[in-house]
Design a protein around this motif. Sequence first.
Motif, PDB file in Angstrom:
ATOM      1  N   GLU A   1       0.825  -1.204   0.000  1.00 54.75           N
ATOM      2  CA  GLU A   1       0.000   0.000   0.000  1.00 54.75           C
ATOM      3  C   GLU A   1       0.867   1.266   0.000  1.00 54.75           C
ATOM      4  O   GLU A   1       0.584   2.225  -0.722  1.00 54.75           O
TER       5      GLU A   1
ATOM      6  N   ARG B   1       1.707   7.046  -6.588  1.00 56.75           N
ATOM      7  CA  ARG B   1       0.628   7.990  -6.921  1.00 56.75           C
ATOM      8  C   ARG B   1       1.089   9.431  -6.680  1.00 56.75           C
ATOM      9  O   ARG B   1       0.830  10.320  -7.496  1.00 56.75           O
TER      10      ARG B   1
ATOM     11  N   GLU C   1       0.922   4.097  -2.940  1.00 53.07           N
ATOM     12  CA  GLU C   1       0.617   5.490  -2.584  1.00 53.07           C
ATOM     13  C   GLU C   1       1.777   6.416  -2.936  1.00 53.07           C
ATOM     14  O   GLU C   1       1.573   7.515  -3.465  1.00 53.07           O
TER      15      GLU C   1
END
Length: 122
Positions: A83, A90, A87
């Motif tokens: 995760e 992103r 992230e």
Amino acid sequence: PSRADLALALADAYVQLDQRDLALDALLRARDAGVRHGEIEAWIERLQREVDAEWEFVRIAAGDFDLDFDESVPSATVDAVAEALVEAQREVDAKLGFRPQERVRAVLYAQQDFHRLTQTPD
């Protein structure tokens, strides 16, 4: 395999292709052919440790990443790392407009394996 510069270049190409076992083989063949170079010896030792440690690793896909890890790593840890990687990608994409052309390999080692492989103190 008789030239250190070519052996190093071939090994580096294999590492870039995520084929460290082939990189190790190229360096071992160079050493067997008589090439003596400190960088080759150090690289052989590191690759042997990594290949041995990762022999039975599991790979999962997470966004643009391939995450390799030992099955003994808790799934909550793997999920948290996956995760965090997605992230972070992103954020980089949003701020810089950059996405990798190819998948990025990330390796998650257990703490004791990390210290053994990197030869760093606890």
